[in-house]
Design a protein around this motif. Sequence first.
Motif, PDB file in Angstrom:
ATOM      1  N   ASN A 274       0.819  -1.217   0.000  1.00  0.00           N
ATOM      2  CA  ASN A 274       0.000   0.000   0.000  1.00  0.00           C
ATOM      3  C   ASN A 274       0.848   1.261   0.000  1.00  0.00           C
ATOM      4  OD1 ASN A 274      -2.380  -1.478   0.039  1.00  0.00           O
ATOM      5  ND2 ASN A 274      -2.430  -1.555   2.257  1.00  0.00           N
ATOM      6  N   SER A 275       1.996   1.218   0.646  1.00  0.00           N
ATOM      7  CA  SER A 275       2.891   2.369   0.645  1.00  0.00           C
ATOM      8  C   SER A 275       4.335   1.880   0.736  1.00  0.00           C
ATOM      9  CB  SER A 275       2.582   3.298   1.825  1.00  0.00           C
ATOM     10  OG  SER A 275       2.825   2.640   3.040  1.00  0.00           O
ATOM     11  N   LYS A 276       5.240   2.655   0.200  1.00  0.00           N
ATOM     12  CA  LYS A 276       6.672   2.337   0.157  1.00  0.00           C
ATOM     13  C   LYS A 276       6.897   0.997  -0.535  1.00  0.00           C
ATOM     14  CE  LYS A 276       7.741   5.294   3.988  1.00  0.00           C
ATOM     15  NZ  LYS A 276       8.485   5.487   5.193  1.00  0.00           N
ATOM     16  N   ASP A 277       7.880   0.200  -0.045  1.00  0.00           N
ATOM     17  CA  ASP A 277       8.166  -1.058  -0.733  1.00  0.00           C
ATOM     18  C   ASP A 277       7.997  -2.298   0.136  1.00  0.00           C
ATOM     19  OD1 ASP A 277      10.303  -0.614   0.896  1.00  0.00           O
ATOM     20  OD2 ASP A 277      11.833  -0.972  -0.623  1.00  0.00           O
ATOM     21  N   CYS A 278       7.388  -2.138   1.328  1.00  0.00           N
ATOM     22  CA  CYS A 278       7.107  -3.316   2.147  1.00  0.00           C
ATOM     23  C   CYS A 278       5.914  -3.029   3.052  1.00  0.00           C
ATOM     24  CB  CYS A 278       8.322  -3.708   2.979  1.00  0.00           C
ATOM     25  SG  CYS A 278       8.844  -2.488   4.188  1.00  0.00           S
ATOM     26  N   GLY A 279       5.419  -4.074   3.713  1.00  0.00           N
ATOM     27  CA  GLY A 279       4.272  -3.930   4.600  1.00  0.00           C
ATOM     28  C   GLY A 279       3.015  -4.509   3.980  1.00  0.00           C
ATOM     29  N   LEU A 280       1.860  -4.103   4.503  1.00  0.00           N
ATOM     30  CA  LEU A 280       0.578  -4.615   4.021  1.00  0.00           C
ATOM     31  C   LEU A 280       0.278  -4.120   2.613  1.00  0.00           C
ATOM     32  CD1 LEU A 280      -1.586  -4.162   7.229  1.00  0.00           C
ATOM     33  CD2 LEU A 280      -0.537  -6.253   6.379  1.00  0.00           C
ATOM     34  N   GLY A 281      -0.413  -4.963   1.853  1.00  0.00           N
ATOM     35  CA  GLY A 281      -0.775  -4.595   0.490  1.00  0.00           C
ATOM     36  C   GLY A 281      -1.841  -5.535  -0.037  1.00  0.00           C
ATOM     37  N   TYR A 282      -1.868  -5.694  -1.359  1.00  0.00           N
ATOM     38  CA  TYR A 282      -2.850  -6.570  -1.974  1.00  0.00           C
ATOM     39  C   TYR A 282      -2.245  -7.240  -3.202  1.00  0.00           C
ATOM     40  CZ  TYR A 282      -3.401  -2.858  -5.387  1.00  0.00           C
ATOM     41  OH  TYR A 282      -3.152  -1.928  -6.352  1.00  0.00           O
ATOM     42  N   ARG A 283      -2.884  -8.343  -3.598  1.00  0.00           N
ATOM     43  CA  ARG A 283      -2.471  -9.121  -4.756  1.00  0.00           C
ATOM     44  C   ARG A 283      -3.718  -9.338  -5.607  1.00  0.00           C
ATOM     45  NH1 ARG A 283       1.581 -12.563  -4.718  1.00  0.00           N
ATOM     46  NH2 ARG A 283       1.691 -12.580  -2.459  1.00  0.00           N
ATOM     47  N   GLU A 284      -3.628  -9.051  -6.896  1.00  0.00           N
ATOM     48  CA  GLU A 284      -4.773  -9.227  -7.784  1.00  0.00           C
ATOM     49  C   GLU A 284      -4.670 -10.567  -8.502  1.00  0.00           C
ATOM     50  OE1 GLU A 284      -5.277  -5.979 -10.466  1.00  0.00           O
ATOM     51  OE2 GLU A 284      -5.679  -4.559  -8.857  1.00  0.00           O
ATOM     52  N   GLY A 285      -5.811 -11.220  -8.642  1.00  0.00           N
ATOM     53  CA  GLY A 285      -5.870 -12.491  -9.343  1.00  0.00           C
ATOM     54  C   GLY A 285      -6.967 -12.480 -10.383  1.00  0.00           C
ATOM     55  N   THR A 286      -6.757 -13.225 -11.464  1.00  0.00           N
ATOM     56  CA  THR A 286      -7.764 -13.337 -12.511  1.00  0.00           C
ATOM     57  C   THR A 286      -7.953 -14.805 -12.872  1.00  0.00           C
ATOM     58  OG1 THR A 286      -6.109 -13.087 -14.253  1.00  0.00           O
ATOM     59  CG2 THR A 286      -7.234 -11.090 -13.527  1.00  0.00           C
ATOM     60  N   CYS A 287      -9.158 -15.117 -13.250  1.00  0.00           N
ATOM     61  CA  CYS A 287      -9.495 -16.453 -13.726  1.00  0.00           C
ATOM     62  C   CYS A 287     -10.652 -16.286 -14.706  1.00  0.00           C
ATOM     63  CB  CYS A 287      -9.883 -17.363 -12.570  1.00  0.00           C
ATOM     64  SG  CYS A 287     -10.197 -19.050 -13.088  1.00  0.00           S
ATOM     65  N   LYS A 288     -10.383 -16.560 -15.957  1.00  0.00           N
ATOM     66  CA  LYS A 288     -11.362 -16.339 -17.029  1.00  0.00           C
ATOM     67  C   LYS A 288     -11.845 -14.889 -16.962  1.00  0.00           C
ATOM     68  CE  LYS A 288     -12.567 -21.164 -17.140  1.00  0.00           C
ATOM     69  NZ  LYS A 288     -13.543 -22.184 -16.882  1.00  0.00           N
ATOM     70  N   ASP A 289     -13.117 -14.643 -16.660  1.00  0.00           N
ATOM     71  CA  ASP A 289     -13.604 -13.261 -16.611  1.00  0.00           C
ATOM     72  C   ASP A 289     -13.784 -12.762 -15.177  1.00  0.00           C
ATOM     73  OD1 ASP A 289     -15.680 -14.955 -16.092  1.00  0.00           O
ATOM     74  OD2 ASP A 289     -17.164 -13.844 -17.258  1.00  0.00           O
ATOM     75  N   GLU A 290     -13.317 -13.513 -14.195  1.00  0.00           N
ATOM     76  CA  GLU A 290     -13.412 -13.109 -12.793  1.00  0.00           C
ATOM     77  C   GLU A 290     -12.110 -12.459 -12.338  1.00  0.00           C
ATOM     78  OE1 GLU A 290     -15.007 -15.985  -9.972  1.00  0.00           O
ATOM     79  OE2 GLU A 290     -15.397 -17.299 -11.676  1.00  0.00           O
ATOM     80  N   SER A 291     -12.210 -11.614 -11.333  1.00  0.00           N
ATOM     81  CA  SER A 291     -11.002 -11.054 -10.714  1.00  0.00           C
ATOM     82  C   SER A 291     -11.242 -10.896  -9.218  1.00  0.00           C
ATOM     83  CB  SER A 291     -10.631  -9.712 -11.344  1.00  0.00           C
ATOM     84  OG  SER A 291     -11.643  -8.772 -11.101  1.00  0.00           O
ATOM     85  N   LYS A 292     -10.151 -10.998  -8.470  1.00  0.00           N
ATOM     86  CA  LYS A 292     -10.205 -10.897  -7.009  1.00  0.00           C
ATOM     87  C   LYS A 292      -9.000 -10.131  -6.516  1.00  0.00           C
ATOM     88  CE  LYS A 292     -12.083 -15.396  -5.686  1.00  0.00           C
ATOM     89  NZ  LYS A 292     -11.770 -16.619  -4.949  1.00  0.00           N
ATOM     90  N   LYS A 293      -9.120  -9.600  -5.299  1.00  0.00           N
ATOM     91  CA  LYS A 293      -7.991  -8.996  -4.607  1.00  0.00           C
ATOM     92  C   LYS A 293      -7.843  -9.698  -3.264  1.00  0.00           C
ATOM     93  CE  LYS A 293      -7.697  -4.282  -6.314  1.00  0.00           C
ATOM     94  NZ  LYS A 293      -7.697  -2.874  -5.937  1.00  0.00           N
ATOM     95  N   LEU A 294      -6.612 -10.102  -2.947  1.00  0.00           N
ATOM     96  CA  LEU A 294      -6.313 -10.716  -1.660  1.00  0.00           C
ATOM     97  C   LEU A 294      -5.378  -9.810  -0.876  1.00  0.00           C
ATOM     98  CD1 LEU A 294      -5.455 -14.426  -2.520  1.00  0.00           C
ATOM     99  CD2 LEU A 294      -7.568 -13.547  -1.571  1.00  0.00           C
TER     100      LEU A 294
END
Length: 136
Positions: free
Chosen positions: A47-67
Amino acid sequence: MQVRSLLLLLALILVAAAAEAGKNKKEKAKKDGSKCEDWRWGPCVPNSKDCGLGYREGTCKDESKKLKCKIPCNWKKKFGADCKYKFESWGGCSAQTGLKTRSGTLKKALYNAQCEETVYVTKPCSSKIKSKSKGQ
């Protein structure tokens, strides 16, 4: 005799309640609303700088998620936070470069990350001389 029967009944009720609670957790984990099994995950983006909490985006066919994800602040940027390596011991100090080297072999690649099979790292040699007098 009645006290024992009451305690046994109470114990059975507690075991049944615990089993039901565990079952509900498993069902919640399965109910993410997606039947897709071939997810492609991107890197963890802090979320900020280069470490710490954040998110990862995933796709599968026409679906998408954020973890949600976390990048440790002591990670090796060169290798990526999703590549886990098993490192050997540090080698001897090179007199020419003043560095010591070790290699690491890929142990695990998380979220389909593209990782090198073998990596090499170096660090400056220590100027301290360790004594072996302890225990003698």
